[in-house]
Design an enzyme around this catalytic site. Structure first.
Site: not given
Ligand code: NAD
Length: 481
Positions: A163, A179, A232, A250, A284, A383, A455, A458, A462
């Site tokens: 990003k 996080s 989220t 993503e 992911c 997942e 779907k 995302g 990127e």
């Molecule tokens: P998460 O969605 O719980 O948290 C991600 C981020 O969002 C954290 O910084 C969290 O504090 C923040 N967050 C939580 N609630 C929020 C809200 N209401 N508004 C704004 N921000 C908020 O995810 P996680 O447990 O940290 O990570 C695991 C998930 O991430 C898995 O589903 C994984 O597949 C996904 N992921 C996707 C990719 C990709 O590139 N597609 C890469 C890595 C992880």
């Protein structure tokens, strides 16, 4: 940053300065729960506003910096990030639970993203103009403004750079929310990078969902780059809707790996297993379900299990560890409940590998292979984000394509075959952002390939030029002659 009894205290990064910390959240080592790794500022909406105002002020001048200078500064930032791996990768291990090479890979991939993006900017901004008897038209790419980046804990460095690099390269400024489960190494790396950039171009604000909501709904934020869970993302979209912000999302995945009947099993397993259990499955685009032709099923499953049984799990700084613990209690509870639920079904659940002595006081889960399971079982359709993998038998190509596409996710996918043409033909029938042939792990990524999901995995892409496009608007100007 201050250190108290080896516990780091880390504030928000506003401008180039880490703020004082009044109230904080503790970050514990998921592989040694008694260890407090850092005390990180507990953010509020007021902190979010200060960070956004800082980025907004910096935007007014950063957008005018010539692209060649922005490119040079990003290359320098890449050097800073790369050098930071020596002391910060071990810190990252202690907060996110991965093994050392995984943390080092996070820094290396992040450095590569910065360098690749910096190398693209000049061409990206080449003018697009039309001049004829009637008119002169100029289509100019302009930055959007303040970008909010929100990232998860699993690969925080590269996910942030995916990003930060396109945002800064195109003249935007950034406010990042890490996080709460892996904020320390990332913030310290960003502080070092911020020192060589104009003040306010990079800002960091710490906190939980409330801080994420305040950031993704802030009126001065024009763009949100979010990586995290699909649930989220629904909150992020709602927060962003108030001021119609542009979004790149993503999200989660349930990546299928399709083994064809001409596969070379040994060669395939050498590569495939890296995509299943690296980061204990918390990636992911990890392989999350494996489809095997029924005639090969027994041979494939036996060879698969034999290899998985070689793994040793332990603390990420234990050199003997193949992989480390899960990152947090919620993740541990979810994965262990899923394993228990699967044990109570007709499937065969094999717990394999061994625990090292260092795997005691933490969220350790041994690798599990689920045999004799069908496509419709919960373990196949969710997942899992952990070290448990279903092996599913299929009867023909149409059936396996239908099953691979029978998902609300569509992130990565792979086909395993010794016949490249057959692999390409199968790849084109899969619904996913990426399909890899004979690979499905970190090494599958190439920065020239756009990365993202379809779907509910995302919106947007990127990496490379596709990634840069997400951070600009086209400003079209026409002179009528
Ligand atoms: P998460 O969605 O719980 O948290 C991600 C981020 O969002 C954290 O910084 C969290 O504090 C923040 N967050 C939580 N609630 C929020 C809200 N209401 N508004 C704004 N921000 C908020 O995810 P996680 O447990 O940290 O990570 C695991 C998930 O991430 C898995 O589903 C994984 O597949 C996904 N992921 C996707 C990719 C990709 O590139 N597609 C890469 C890595 C992880």
């Amino acid at each position: 940053m201050t250190t108290t009894n080896d516990v780091l205290t880390i504030g928000h990064l506003i401008g180039r300065t880490l703020t004082d910390v009044d109230s904080f959240d503790e970050v514990r080592d998921p592989g040694r729960l008694g260890d407090i790794v850092a005390r990180v500022a507990a953010g509020t909406p007021a902190d979010v506003d200060r960070a956004v105002q800082s980025a907004h002020r910096a935007f007014q001048s950063w957008r005018k910096v010539p692209t060649s200078d922005r490119s040079r500064l990003l290359f320098e930032a890449a050097d800073v990030l790369s050098a930071s791996a020596s002391d910060l990768a071990p810190l990252l291990v202690r907060e996110h639970g991965g093994v050392l090479w995984e943390a080092q890979t996070d820094f290396a991939l992040g450095t590569g993203v910065l360098q690749h993006t910096a190398s693209l900017i000049e061409d990206f901004f080449a003018p697009v103009q039309f001049d004829d008897e009637q008119s002169f038209i100029s289509v100019e790419r302009v930055p959007r403004g303040v970008v909010a980046a929100v990232v998860p804990w699993n690969m925080p460095i590269v996910l942030t750079m995916m990003k930060l690099a396109p945002a800064l390269a195109t003249g935007n400024t950034l406010v990042l929310k890490p996080s709460p489960f892996a904020p320390a190494a990332l913030t310290l790396a960003l502080q070092r990078m911020a020192e060589i950039l104009p003040e306010g171009v990079i800002n960091v604000v710490h906190g939980n969902a409330d801080v994420g909501q305040a950031l993704t709904s802030h009126p001065l934020v024009r763009k949100v780059g979010f990586t995290g869970g699909t649930e989220t993302a629904r909150h992020v979209m709602t927060a962003a809707a108030g001021t119609i912000k542009n979004l790149t999302l993503e999200l989660g995945g349930n990546d299928p790996a399709i083994v064809l009947d001409d596969v070379d099993i040994d060669a395939a397993l050498d590569r495939m297993l890296k995509g299943v259990f690296t980061r204990s499955g918390q990636i992911c685009f990890a392989v999350k379900r494996i489809y095997v032709p029924r005639a090969l099923y027994g041979t494939f499953a036996d060879a698969f299990c034999e290899r998985v049984d070689q793994y040793a799990i332990g603390h990420g700084l234990d050199e003997a560890a193949s992989f480390g613990p899960l990152n947090n209690k919620a993740q541990f509870d979810k994965v262990t409940a899923l394993i228990e639920e699967t044990k109570n079904s007709s499937a065969t659940v094999l717990q394999l590998g061994r625990k090292l002595e260092s795997a005691t006081d933490g969220y350790y889960v041994l690798p599990h292979v689920v045999r004799d399971v069908d496509h419709f079982a919960p373990i196949s359709s969710c997942e899992q984000f952990g070290p448990v993998i279903p092996l599913i038998a299929y009867d023909d190509e149409q059936q396996v394509i239908d099953w691979a596409n029978d998902s609300e996710y569509g992130l990565g996918s792979s086909v395993w075959t010794t016949d490249t043409d057959r692999g390409l033909a199968m790849a084109r029938r899969i619904e996913a952002g990426s399909t890899f042939i004979n690979t499905h792990a970190f090494e599958s990524l190439d920065l020239r390939m756009p990365f993202g999901g379809i779907k509910q995995s995302g919106i947007g892409r990127e990496f490379g030029t596709a990634g840069l496009n997400e951070y600009v608007e086209d400003h079209a100007i026409r002179v009528l002659k």
